[in-house]
Design a protein around this motif. Structure first.
Motif, mmCIF file in Angstrom:
data_model
loop_
_atom_site.group_PDB
_atom_site.id
_atom_site.type_symbol
_atom_site.label_atom_id
_atom_site.label_comp_id
_atom_site.label_asym_id
_atom_site.label_seq_id
_atom_site.Cartn_x
_atom_site.Cartn_y
_atom_site.Cartn_z
ATOM 1 N N ASN A 78 29.309 -23.409 0.787
ATOM 2 C CA ASN A 78 28.099 -23.851 0.104
ATOM 3 C C ASN A 78 27.322 -24.893 0.901
ATOM 4 N N PHE A 79 27.940 -25.478 1.925
ATOM 5 C CA PHE A 79 27.183 -26.342 2.837
ATOM 6 C C PHE A 79 26.148 -25.535 3.606
ATOM 7 N N SER A 92 22.604 -21.157 0.737
ATOM 8 C CA SER A 92 21.924 -21.608 -0.478
ATOM 9 C C SER A 92 21.693 -20.448 -1.429
ATOM 10 N N LYS A 136 24.736 -25.327 -6.949
ATOM 11 C CA LYS A 136 25.869 -25.291 -6.023
ATOM 12 C C LYS A 136 27.177 -25.551 -6.766
ATOM 13 N N TRP A 194 32.856 -25.646 1.516
ATOM 14 C CA TRP A 194 32.456 -25.442 2.917
ATOM 15 C C TRP A 194 31.370 -24.378 3.042
#
Length: 130
Positions: free
Chosen positions: A115-116, A119, A7, A113
């Protein structure tokens, strides 16, 4: 830690969070202010639609606030504690830091944001569109 598939790689480089093959932004330089928010609609490699829903990136404002506080604290510590300037000068250092780094903070907050919610997938390509 900073290699493809993490990430952190996607956040710091601004690449697609699913395949990490291309930049999400039309202009890679965040200091080109007229295009700081201009993003591709979809990833050309895996087909991920970046704006998952209308107003999706409004949530990035909360992340931006946190990043702004972190940059401000760092500027204060550097100016007041390490350099030993006055409080007034430290205040101006904080304001200057926020003005100079605002385009970077805006991009980083959007990257964090998205990447929250998305995946990395090693097998992401045109055949595995969602």
């Amino acid at each position: 830690m900073f290699k493809k598939g993490s990430k952190l790689y996607s956040i710091l480089t601004g690449t697609c969070p699913r395949c990490q093959q291309e930049s999400m932004y039309i202009e890679k330089n965040p200091y080109y202010l007229s295009k700081v928010y201009k993003m591709h609609d979809n990833c050309s490699h895996c087909g991920l639609h970046y704006k998952i829903e209308p107003s999706f990136f409004y949530g990035a404002m909360y992340v931006s606030y946190g990043l702004g506080v972190a940059f401000s604290v760092a500027a204060f510590v550097i100016a007041y504690v390490l350099i030993g300037t006055s409080l007034k000068t430290s205040f101006f250092a904080i304001i200057g830091t926020l003005v100079v780094f605002m385009p970077v903070i805006m991009r980083l907050s959007r990257n964090i944001w998205i990447n929250f919610f998305i995946s990395y997938r090693k097998d992401a390509d045109k055949k595995t569109k969602p």
